[in-house]
Design an enzyme around this catalytic site. Structure first.
Site, PDB file in Angstrom:
ATOM      1  N   ASP A  92       0.867  -1.173   0.000  1.00 44.35           N
ATOM      2  CA  ASP A  92       0.000   0.000   0.000  1.00 44.35           C
ATOM      3  C   ASP A  92       0.907   1.228   0.000  1.00 44.35           C
ATOM      4  OD1 ASP A  92      -2.070  -1.786   0.347  1.00 44.35           O
ATOM      5  OD2 ASP A  92      -2.913  -0.793   2.113  1.00 44.35           O
ATOM      6  N   HIS A 149       4.975  -7.362   0.235  1.00 46.02           N
ATOM      7  CA  HIS A 149       4.580  -8.624  -0.393  1.00 46.02           C
ATOM      8  C   HIS A 149       5.261  -8.795  -1.745  1.00 46.02           C
ATOM      9  CE1 HIS A 149       1.226  -9.518   2.502  1.00 46.02           C
ATOM     10  NE2 HIS A 149       1.460  -8.227   2.760  1.00 46.02           N
ATOM     11  N   SER A 255       8.399   4.278   4.731  1.00 50.36           N
ATOM     12  CA  SER A 255       9.591   4.348   3.913  1.00 50.36           C
ATOM     13  C   SER A 255       9.249   4.121   2.450  1.00 50.36           C
ATOM     14  CB  SER A 255      10.647   3.369   4.389  1.00 50.36           C
ATOM     15  OG  SER A 255      11.910   3.753   3.901  1.00 50.36           O
TER      16      SER A 255
END
Length: 291
Positions: A92, A149, A255
């Site tokens: 995300d 992921h 980050s």
């Protein structure tokens, strides 16, 4: 006063490692009511939608780190990029930049680019596969889900830890600090896929107290002055194989991830451009055809 310039100069002057490690100690501490107060402030400040979390109540988290790396309800992030020829968004966040790697240089922002070899820790051999390939840089804001992921199936072949600065990676800093992603502390994972190699570069930043992977646990901290690398087998019982959509790591505080692909491998989705919001599991792109 030019406040943007002041903010950048303040970052140069701030002892970023010391500040980040102190915040990291607090984030890992079970500080009772104070931890709860801070979590609730953070939720309000960054407008975090706790209805997406597996555990919606802030009281369910005994440390700030537990809250920050919270799991989301899996049905809210389905693997939309399920076809074999599709790549999935790994996080995300929002797109910072994406496009071609031109003769070993990666575009950062207007007036700034940086070296692929420097990004990967200085060994030109690690960047050979990506020299004229493609990249995507995705920024994770404090409000975002911070587990990372896989964009496609891969077998881990190498991990590299590169020490460095801890500048912020927000859009203002990206636009004003040269060589940002190749100067900040980072952890690099290089995978082998059916099309060749791809890499995920996990870039540290101010207040990022930890970067970890599912196979090695916490990689940093501690930090050190030297580049370190670890090689992994391509096959056998010790091989680390991860499927598209599987978790591969995490940040504790926001980050950036830089994805690297070989030439003629990925065709990014038409709707992607700087500023596009990404959701883990969505369609990052598809395999380039052989036509």
């Amino acid at each position: 006063m030019n406040w943007d310039k002041f903010k950048i100069q303040l970052q140069y002057a701030t002892p970023k490692h010391l500040l980040s490690r102190l915040v990291g100690k607090f984030a890992a501490a079970r500080a009772g009511w104070f931890t709860q107060l801070f979590i609730r402030w953070f939720i309000k400040q960054y407008r975090i939608d706790m209805s997406e979390a597996v555990y919606e109540n802030p009281r369910d988290y005994s440390t700030f780190n537990e809250f920050f790396t919270r799991y989301l309800k899996p049905e809210l992030r389905p693997l939309e990029a399920a076809a074999d020829d599709q790549f999935a968004h790994p996080v995300d966040g929002s797109v910072s930049q994406l496009g071609d790697i031109e003769d070993g240089r990666i575009f950062q922002a207007k007036g700034h680019d940086y070296s692929l070899t420097e990004l990967l820790g200085g060994d030109v051999r690690d960047g050979h596969a990506f020299r004229d390939g493609d990249f995507a840089t995705i920024y994770l804001a404090p409000k975002d889900y911070h587990r990372l992921h896989m964009p496609c199936d891969g077998v881990l072949r190498k991990m590299i830890y590169v020490p460095g600065d801890l500048f912020s990676v927000n859009p203002l800093t990206v636009a004003n600090v040269p060589n940002l992603f190749a100067r900040n502390e980072r952890v690099i994972a290089i995978f082998e896929a059916d099309f060749g190699k791809f890499a995920m570069v996990l870039v540290g930043a101010t207040i990022v107290a930890s970067i970890g992977t599912v196979w090695a646990g916490t990689v940093t901290p501690p930090t050190g002055p030297n580049v370190h690398s670890w090689d992994y087998p391509a096959s056998g019982d010790q091989a680390i194989k991860l499927r598209k959509g599987e978790e591969m790591g995490h940040f504790k505080l926001g980050s950036t991830v830089v994805l690297l692909f070989p030439e003629d491998t990925i065709e990014f989705a038409d709707d992607l451009e700087p500023g596009t919001v990404t959701r883990m599991g969505g369609v990052l792109g598809k395999r380039e055809s052989d036509d």
